[in-house]
Design a protein around this motif. Structure first.
Motif, short mmCIF file in Angstrom:
data_model
loop_
_atom_site.label_atom_id
_atom_site.label_comp_id
_atom_site.label_asym_id
_atom_site.label_seq_id
_atom_site.Cartn_x
_atom_site.Cartn_y
_atom_site.Cartn_z
N ARG A 235 -3.66 -78.81 -75.75
CA ARG A 235 -4.03 -79.17 -77.11
C ARG A 235 -4.53 -80.61 -77.10
N SER B 107 -3.05 -73.76 -71.01
CA SER B 107 -3.59 -74.14 -72.31
C SER B 107 -3.24 -75.59 -72.57
N LEU C 145 -5.05 -75.33 -79.81
CA LEU C 145 -4.62 -75.11 -78.44
C LEU C 145 -5.73 -74.35 -77.72
N GLU C 146 -6.29 -74.99 -76.70
CA GLU C 146 -7.35 -74.33 -75.93
C GLU C 146 -6.71 -73.57 -74.79
N THR C 147 -7.03 -72.32 -74.65
CA THR C 147 -6.44 -71.53 -73.57
C THR C 147 -7.51 -71.11 -72.58
N GLU C 148 -7.17 -71.27 -71.32
CA GLU C 148 -8.13 -70.94 -70.27
C GLU C 148 -7.33 -70.40 -69.10
N GLU D 241 0.83 -78.50 -73.98
CA GLU D 241 0.26 -78.02 -72.73
C GLU D 241 1.15 -76.95 -72.12
#
Lengths: 282, 334
Positions: free
Chosen positions: B325, B323, B316-319, B245
């Motif tokens: 995981r 981010s 890993l999701e990035t926004e 994170e």
């Protein structure tokens, strides 16, 4: 500041009276070697056949040898050669040994090669190896120094390598590298200064061994040529007269014992002083 | 991570491998993080999560020949404006950067200084190396640095040896050493762990003050979330060699998205006192660093894990600037 820490060092070093006595004896012998021409009562090489093998007297304090030469003068001059050879051996083996010891301890790839050579050299008895080397190289003061250096360098390599192995893992070495300090400087400053104390102690012991070994080599005829007075050659050439004139071998022998012993005691004192584990016990 | 952000340090997809007797392990698997000038980024994780290895890789100090960077980039913007990849930079160039532009403070102040050199000589060594000063002016600079890190009687203390100083004092010397050439990036690897709490606070304040003065970026490695809250602008949480994170310190502390982050935060005493469900510990021991299994690395210890967590690798999701995981963070948060 600098001066007071030196003073503290000396005071701690000489807390044991024996170390102080040994140090004084050592200094006296060194001084004797340095000032030989002014101290010696006679020329060390003047042959006077009429006064051969005379016991100690007012004229010749420690007697004369088989050629009528003054033994005291020969011991005084002999100190030059004996201590000179010892010192040269110490300098050569310290320099070479420290260099290879640092490399063996620091670079894992060199460790195997260097230490196998060291093991091979140390597997042979000291004096045998020295005799062999002098026999091959020829008898001269230079070759004796060379031979004894080859004999004693492995000891230095071992000591330096062992200390280097410990120190290279300490965080300050990594910290130095993190500051951009080069490997050469890390070795020659950061690690070298930290191995200095065991090396210094080893130096005094090797000095003592070298003085003894030189005497041994000369006695066995594999040392310096007999015309150069060293304590070893004096005993060697005097041995056949020992039963009629004990002073011919006794006094050079005492000189060897005194020099080696005082070096050892000073070395011991230095070790106790520098070893933090033993320091508390003192 | 945006490729053309003007970050000072931008680690992209870093992978580090170590050869061990039981085969190769991968303590760092695809770590991405960035530090901008003037920013403090905290790298958080438990022992063995790969945070120190990440910092060593950045400095090029991985133990050789066992360790190596096996993938990814470590981009560093030099003072000259040029960006270099520290992972592939030749050693002489790297050495020029170390100490001069990137400096490091270590965890162990008691052993990170050479015991046989005075602290002044050690600072002067770095100054002479990188700033090309002579002996006398380097020593003067050393005294100034000691003064800067608030060591009293700096002029006299320059001539003291490390053993004459306390732990906190030595850590100040370490900081002075790191700061002596005005680096643009400081990597602090748990610099306060070995110190007691009051000294810890002083050292943190000192690092913050110097950071403001020089404007450098700081990568602060720690496992102490209290320290993170105090010093960091952004936080990157690592678990088992991966980033799980990332976010700004406020958001991440307020609304942790990854179950591991929430578990860590629940360990904080202050939260537990305030807390709804009391102080908790993270269950069981961390997974082995080398084991690259399928699925989420945290799944075996996660209270919220389902079968789907074990199935495939989790990206890993990035926004925006956060981010995470985790497959199920939206569900869990809701």
């Amino acid at each position: 500041m600098e001066q007071s820490s030196l003073l503290l060092f000396l005071r701690r070093m000489f807390r044991r009276k024996l170390v102080l006595v040994a140090f004084v004896v050592l200094c006296a012998i060194m001084l004797m070697a340095l000032l030989a021409p002014w101290i010696a009562p006679h020329e060390p090489t003047t042959i006077r056949v009429v006064r051969r093998l005379k016991p100690p007297s007012e004229l010749n304090w420690l007697g004369t040898d088989e050629f009528g030469r003054d033994i005291l003068s020969r011991i005084v001059y002999g100190a030059r050669a004996s201590l000179g050879i010892g010192l040269a051996v110490v300098l050569v083996s310290m320099t070479v040994g420290t260099l290879f010891g640092l490399m063996a301890g620091y670079f894992r790839s060199l460790d195997g090669i260097i230490m196998r050579v060291v093991d091979a050299l140390m597997a042979l008895p000291d004096i045998l190896l020295a005799i062999f080397l002098v026999a091959v190289l020829g008898a001269s003061a230079f070759n004796v120094v060379l031979a004894l250096s080859i004999v004693y360098t492995p000891r230095v390599i071992r000591v330096v390598r062992a200390s280097t192995l410990v120190i290279r893992e300490l965080p300050f070495v990594e910290a130095a590298r993190a500051l951009g300090v080069s490997t050469r400087r890390i070795l020659s400053v950061h690690i070298l200064l930290n191995v200095a104390s065991p090396v210094l102690v080893q130096a005094t012991f090797i000095f003592a061994y070298a003085v003894l070994a030189e005497a041994g080599l000369s006695f066995l005829g594999a040392g310096v040529p007999p015309e150069l007075p060293t304590w070893g050659t004096m005993i060697a050439s005097g041995q056949q007269y020992a039963d009629q004139a004990f002073w011919v071998v006794l006094f050079p022998g005492l000189a060897i014992v005194l020099a080696a012993l005082s070096l050892q005691v000073v070395g011991d004192g230095l070790r106790d002083m520098l070893d933090p584990k033993l320091r508390k016990a003192l | 991570m945006n490729m053309d952000t003007p970050s000072l340090l931008s680690i992209q997809d870093l992978e580090v491998r170590f050869r061990t007797e039981d085969g190769e392990v991968t303590p760092v698997r695809g770590v991405t993080l960035s530090v901008s000038p003037g920013e403090t980024v905290a790298l958080v994780g438990e022992s063995g999560s790969g945070k120190s290895v990440t910092s060593l890789a950045t400095m090029g100090l991985l133990p050789r020949p066992a360790g190596r960077v096996s993938g990814g980039k470590i981009l560093f913007r030099q003072r000259s404006g040029q960006t270099v990849d520290l992972a592939t930079l030749p050693l002489p160039d790297l050495r020029r950067l170390r100490g001069a532009e990137i400096a490091m403070v270590f965890q162990e102040p008691m052993t990170s200084l050479n015991p046989v050199l005075t602290v002044g000589e050690q600072i002067a060594e770095s100054v002479r190396l990188h700033m090309g000063l002579g002996h006398a002016s380097a020593l003067k600079r050393a005294a100034e640095m000691l003064d800067l890190v608030e060591i009293p009687n700096a002029r006299r203390r320059v001539h003291e040896y490390p053993h004459q100083m306390s732990g906190g004092m030595r850590q100040r010397v370490m900081i002075a050493l790191a700061m002596s050439c005005n680096p643009s990036l400081l990597i602090a690897d748990e610099p306060t762990t070995a110190l007691d709490v009051t000294i810890q606070a002083q050292i943190l304040v000192l690092i913050q003050r110097l950071q403001r003065e020089i404007g450098m970026g700081v990568l602060f490695i720690t496992h102490n979330l209290g320290v993170v809250a105090e010093i960091a602008d952004r936080v990157t949480v690592m678990y088992a060699g991966q980033v799980v994170e990332t976010g700004s310190v406020g958001e991440l502390f307020r609304t942790p998205r990854h179950p591991y982050t929430s578990a860590l935060l629940n360990c904080l005493p202050a939260r537990a006192r305030r807390g709804e469900d009391g102080r908790r510990v993270v269950q069981s021991i961390p997974g082995s660093i080398g084991k690259v299994g399928n699925g989420c690395a945290f799944a075996p210890r996660c209270g919220q894990a389902t079968d789907s967590c074990q199935a495939g690798s989790v990206l890993l999701e990035t926004e925006m600037d956060r981010s995470v995981r985790c497959l199920r963070w939206r569900e869990i948060l809701a």
